[in-house]
Write a protein that holds these residues in place. Structure first.
Motif, short mmCIF file in Angstrom:
data_model
loop_
_atom_site.label_atom_id
_atom_site.label_comp_id
_atom_site.label_asym_id
_atom_site.label_seq_id
_atom_site.Cartn_x
_atom_site.Cartn_y
_atom_site.Cartn_z
N TYR A 247 49.32 43.13 49.02
CA TYR A 247 49.77 42.97 47.76
C TYR A 247 50.75 41.91 48.25
O TYR A 247 51.15 40.74 47.03
CB TYR A 247 50.40 43.91 47.06
N HIS A 248 51.46 41.95 49.31
CA HIS A 248 52.77 41.01 49.42
C HIS A 248 51.88 39.51 49.72
O HIS A 248 52.75 38.36 49.57
CB HIS A 248 53.23 41.34 51.52
N GLN B 176 39.56 34.93 50.57
CA GLN B 176 40.11 35.07 52.38
C GLN B 176 40.98 35.81 52.38
O GLN B 176 41.38 36.06 54.03
CB GLN B 176 40.86 33.83 52.21
N LEU B 177 42.29 36.06 51.57
CA LEU B 177 42.66 37.98 52.13
C LEU B 177 42.09 39.24 52.16
O LEU B 177 42.20 39.87 53.14
CB LEU B 177 43.52 37.61 50.58
N LEU B 178 40.68 39.19 51.28
CA LEU B 178 40.49 40.18 51.72
C LEU B 178 39.52 39.83 53.23
O LEU B 178 39.25 41.04 53.95
CB LEU B 178 39.45 40.39 50.74
N ALA B 179 38.92 38.95 53.31
CA ALA B 179 38.80 38.95 54.78
C ALA B 179 39.62 38.84 55.84
O ALA B 179 39.44 39.46 57.24
CB ALA B 179 38.31 37.55 55.01
N ASP B 180 40.69 38.55 55.16
CA ASP B 180 41.89 39.27 56.61
C ASP B 180 42.23 40.84 56.39
O ASP B 180 42.53 41.19 57.62
CB ASP B 180 43.21 38.68 56.31
N TRP C 4 49.94 38.05 48.14
CA TRP C 4 49.58 37.82 46.53
C TRP C 4 51.46 37.51 45.94
O TRP C 4 51.52 37.64 44.66
CB TRP C 4 49.03 38.23 45.77
N GLN C 5 52.12 38.46 46.44
CA GLN C 5 53.42 37.72 46.01
C GLN C 5 53.30 39.01 44.90
O GLN C 5 54.62 38.92 44.63
CB GLN C 5 53.99 36.55 45.80
N LEU C 6 52.78 39.78 44.95
CA LEU C 6 53.29 41.44 43.96
C LEU C 6 54.04 42.11 43.81
O LEU C 6 53.81 42.74 45.24
CB LEU C 6 51.89 41.58 43.81
N ARG C 7 54.54 42.20 42.82
CA ARG C 7 55.79 43.12 43.28
C ARG C 7 55.92 44.06 42.33
O ARG C 7 56.26 45.96 42.17
CB ARG C 7 57.42 42.88 43.13
N ASN C 8 55.18 44.05 40.81
CA ASN C 8 54.86 45.05 39.80
C ASN C 8 53.84 45.44 40.10
O ASN C 8 52.66 45.33 39.97
CB ASN C 8 54.66 43.78 38.52
N PRO C 9 53.91 47.03 40.26
CA PRO C 9 52.29 47.68 40.14
C PRO C 9 51.67 47.68 39.28
O PRO C 9 50.56 47.68 40.18
CB PRO C 9 53.70 49.19 39.61
N GLU C 10 51.47 47.34 37.51
CA GLU C 10 50.59 46.98 37.10
C GLU C 10 49.97 46.22 37.46
O GLU C 10 49.62 45.76 37.31
CB GLU C 10 51.68 47.13 35.94
N GLN D 216 46.03 45.68 39.06
CA GLN D 216 44.93 45.04 38.03
C GLN D 216 44.27 44.20 39.15
O GLN D 216 43.02 44.07 39.25
CB GLN D 216 45.70 44.00 37.18
N THR D 217 45.42 43.55 39.92
CA THR D 217 44.24 42.91 41.44
C THR D 217 43.66 43.53 42.12
O THR D 217 42.86 42.86 42.83
CB THR D 217 45.77 41.87 41.87
N ARG D 218 44.41 44.92 42.58
CA ARG D 218 42.91 45.72 43.12
C ARG D 218 41.64 45.72 42.74
O ARG D 218 40.49 45.87 43.64
CB ARG D 218 43.94 46.75 43.09
#
Length: 267
Positions: free
Chosen positions: A20-21, A135-139, A23-29, A33-35
């Motif tokens: 999440y960090h 790429q982020l999932l690979a990390d 992606w810079q995602l702070r909103n739980p919704e 969704q992204t997860r």
């Protein structure tokens, strides 16, 4: 020891907070969704791509700010490597060095590396969003492999915590015995130490190559040490003075100016 991991085996070990960090995602919704999208992507990748780990347990002891690493003695004798480390120098620090957590007479230390199939970084160039997602999932998968490997080391391979029963939340909060400081992180800031670890493990066994700066390719790779001492904990080296830089260069057997390039942001 070389291990291969399926993606579905690593998925429970993923620390989604870092995802999440990134992606810079702070909103739980938005996070939820992204997860969900990420988990669908992982399902498509599963079976086609893998993660890999290398681990070896060495006999070791400390000599001031160095850790002396030895192969298991054999009839042909044993090899000996010096792993020079850095000590905190700032006046408000505890003046710690990782060598403080290794016994000066006889101990053991683990050396590890984890990575993923290179295709996770090269096979998704046509779609910018998908490329970033993979790429982020690979990390995260490389880090998850390190998490799972460390658990197996503690409970079985090294076996110093055979009765450990931790939740994933406990592991992500680092409530286990010992530490696994990674190269490039605050207590091991010198990426050129990867060249020493490569001598010990032969990174090419799992497809890792090193750049001139000691960075690993694939980028989604982790390497470092495993230390078992219950009192061991993480810390930051902080800023390094010229005197320590010269001493460190002497112990590494490298020119001062070479190491200055690797440690520039810490001087």
């Amino acid at each position: 020891m070389k291990l291969t991991y399926e993606i579905h085996d690593l998925q429970p070990y993923i620390n989604w907070a870092y995802f999440y960090h990134a992606w810079q995602l702070r909103n739980p919704e938005q996070q939820q969704q992204t997860r969900a999208e990420a988990e669908q992507t992982l399902a498509r990748l599963d079976g086609k791509y893998h993660a890999y780990a290398l681990f070896q347990l060495f006999e070791a002891h400390s000599e001031e700010d160095d850790v002396i690493v030895e192969d298991t003695p054999s009839k042909q004798g044993s090899n000996r490597w010096v792993l020079p480390l850095l000590r905190q120098q700032e006046t408000d620090s505890d003046h710690l060095c990782l060598s403080d957590f290794v016994h000066p007479q006889h101990d053991h230390i683990g050396i590890f590396a984890t990575t993923v199939d290179l295709g996770l970084e090269t096979d998704f160039e046509q779609d910018a969003y998908q490329k970033m997602m993979v790429q982020l999932l690979a990390d995260r998968l490389a880090e998850a492999a390190a998490e799972k490997l460390h658990e197996e080391v503690r409970k079985n391979i090294w076996g110093y915590a055979p009765n450990e029963h931790l939740t994933m939340e406990d592991m992500h909060a680092e409530r286990f015995q010992g530490i696994r400081p990674a190269i490039g992180y605050p207590s091991l800031p010198d990426t050129s130490l990867n060249f020493v670890l490569d001598e010990l493990l032969q990174f090419k066994q799992i497809g890792i190559r090193l750049t001139e700066s000691g960075a690993m390719k694939p980028h989604a790779s982790v390497s470092g040490l495993m230390i078992a001492l219950p009192a061991a904990h993480y810390f930051s080296i902080g800023k390094i003075g010229e005197d320590q830089l010269r001493d460190y260069a002497h112990r590494r057997g490298l020119p001062v100016e070479t190491l200055r390039k690797f440690l520039l942001t810490h001087l």
